[in-house]
Design an enzyme around this catalytic site. Structure first.
Site, PDB file in Angstrom:
ATOM      1  N   HIS A  30      -4.636   2.668   5.963  1.00 37.09           N
ATOM      2  CA  HIS A  30      -4.946   2.730   4.537  1.00 37.09           C
ATOM      3  C   HIS A  30      -6.411   2.472   4.225  1.00 37.09           C
ATOM      4  O   HIS A  30      -6.929   2.974   3.222  1.00 37.09           O
ATOM      5  CB  HIS A  30      -4.109   1.695   3.776  1.00 37.09           C
ATOM      6  CG  HIS A  30      -2.641   1.898   3.879  1.00 37.09           C
ATOM      7  ND1 HIS A  30      -1.951   2.845   3.148  1.00 37.09           N
ATOM      8  CD2 HIS A  30      -1.705   1.287   4.651  1.00 37.09           C
ATOM      9  CE1 HIS A  30      -0.669   2.799   3.441  1.00 37.09           C
ATOM     10  NE2 HIS A  30      -0.483   1.854   4.352  1.00 37.09           N
ATOM     11  N   ALA A  55       1.460  -7.833   3.975  1.00 37.10           N
ATOM     12  CA  ALA A  55       0.861  -6.729   3.228  1.00 37.10           C
ATOM     13  C   ALA A  55      -0.089  -5.973   4.136  1.00 37.10           C
ATOM     14  O   ALA A  55      -1.283  -6.245   4.187  1.00 37.10           O
ATOM     15  CB  ALA A  55       0.122  -7.259   1.997  1.00 37.10           C
ATOM     16  N   ASP A 103      -1.582   0.380  10.403  1.00 37.43           N
ATOM     17  CA  ASP A 103      -1.188   0.117   9.017  1.00 37.43           C
ATOM     18  C   ASP A 103      -2.236  -0.764   8.335  1.00 37.43           C
ATOM     19  O   ASP A 103      -1.920  -1.605   7.500  1.00 37.43           O
ATOM     20  CB  ASP A 103       0.200  -0.539   8.964  1.00 37.43           C
ATOM     21  CG  ASP A 103       0.776  -0.612   7.550  1.00 37.43           C
ATOM     22  OD1 ASP A 103       0.208   0.021   6.642  1.00 37.43           O
ATOM     23  OD2 ASP A 103       1.785  -1.320   7.356  1.00 37.43           O
TER      24      ASP A 103
END
Length: 380
Positions: free
Chosen positions: A64, A310, A276
């Site tokens: 991301h 997260a 991730d």
């Protein structure tokens, strides 16, 4: 042409001393180190690897952000920053990955990606991975519940029209209304259908696999745990030999025993290392805004205020090192970060140090730190 001499590559029978000849963006020849370098190569640029490990460029199918940049921020600058951060950490190709958002924000990210592709300053964009927005709020993890919704084929068609073939992977919750129809839509367009942020039962998961879903995003995370009377999505995926799975090997998302278990069941051809990573990758501890949430990174672990994990801050080279330290042999570890993601994405000329393959290469030291990266045969 160029010559990378005095390096080790990992093969089935162990580490082999070789020299690698590149021509343009391809691997031209692999020479045993005990062979005299042919005269035609002696005047070409020569790089001495000093006996270190040379691996194919790693491929991250799920990232991301990095270096304080979130690729959902609507700028080309953020995508270029991630491209460079990837190259610095041994990743030579990546999927620009979304989080659940408004349609407008997602379209903006796609447009910025289209502007950057082919002009990357570091690692190459292999396409786009849509993580959401068709995810189950019951397993939302760090996904923003304000943007989670049921599959909408009309909306997805708009997204595909904008993306011009760049969408390579979509993560969904197949148990949602319209989920099976969405799988059919995606498979007809050659997209890898992945499952996560899902509360699918064992039976619902098996049905999704039968319809064309073939991949699990961040396996074990944001999905039901295995129960002996309700085995759920994870057990269905592990049982099914055709399903590949992502593993975030950062020491926090998965216990080392689970990393070994996935490897033992799936093998290196169906287990994929991925980061991730959010924008804290390469920056460090602190406060960040990610997916509309306040995220705190402490000792490299990113969490929401309620303690939910997260995303991660791990890099591909660190994931490689940890996988090896957790007990997975070097050859399998390398495969899980290189040829396996290449095969899953249908990138048939990437992920291997073999004649005719793209010269995306990474030189690592004994601690898996990146010494040099080559992208399309050019030293980064």
């Amino acid at each position: 042409m160029a010559l990378i001499k005095n390096v080790k590559v990992c093969k089935e029978n162990g580490l082999i001393d070789v020299s690698v000849v590149t021509e343009g963006n391809l691997i031209k020849e692999i020479l045993p180190s005990n062979k005299i370098i042919p005269k035609q190569y002696s005047e070409e640029p020569i790089f001495d690897g000093n006996g270190q490990l040379l691996i194919p460029g790693m491929i991250d199918v799920h990232i991301h952000g990095a270096k304080n940049y979130d690729m959902m921020d609507g700028s080309t600058e953020s995508i270029q920053a991630v491209s460079m951060a990837c190259a610095e950490t041994g990743c030579t190709s990546f999927l620009v990955t979304s989080v659940s958002s408004s349609l407008e924000d997602l379209i903006q990210m796609i447009r910025q990606t289209k502007k950057v592709i082919g002009k990357e300053k570091g690692a190459k964009i292999a396409g786009i991975h849509l993580e959401g927005p068709y995810l189950n709020i019951e397993k939302k993890g760090m996904q923003n519940p304000a943007h989670l919704r049921h599959p909408d084929l009309k909306e997805m068609k708009k997204i595909f029209d904008e993306a011009d073939g760049l969408i390579k992977m979509v993560t969904i919750a197949p148990e949602l209304p319209g989920g099976i129809e969405l799988i059919d839509f995606l498979k007809k367009r050659g997209v890898v259908v992945a499952i996560a942020h899902s509360n699918a039962t064992y039976e619902e998961a098996q049905n999704a696999f039968e319809k064309g879903a073939s991949h699990i995003t961040h396996c074990f995370n944001a999905m039901p745990t295995i129960h002996h009377r309700a085995p759920g999505l994870v057990a269905a995926a592990l049982e099914n030999d055709s399903i590949s799975v992502q593993a975030i090997v950062d020491g926090g998302h998965l216990h080392p025993g689970i990393v070994r278990l996935i490897h033992k069941i799936k093998g290196p051809d169906k287990m994929v290392l991925t980061t991730d990573a959010l924008q804290a990758m390469g920056v460090g501890d602190g406060e960040y805004i990610f997916g509309g949430h306040q995220v705190t990174v402490t000792e490299g672990v990113a969490r929401l205020q309620d303690g939910t994990l997260a995303s991660s801050t791990v890099t591909m080279n660190k994931s490689l090192r940890l996988s090896n330290e957790f007990g997975i042999n070097l050859q399998d570890t390398i495969q899980m970060a290189t040829s396996t993601p290449a095969d899953i994405l249908g990138m048939k000329n990437l992920g291997r140090i073999e004649q005719g393959y793209i010269a995306d290469l990474v030189l690592l030291d004994e601690k898996f730190e990146v010494l040099n990266t080559w992208i399309n045969g050019k030293k980064y």
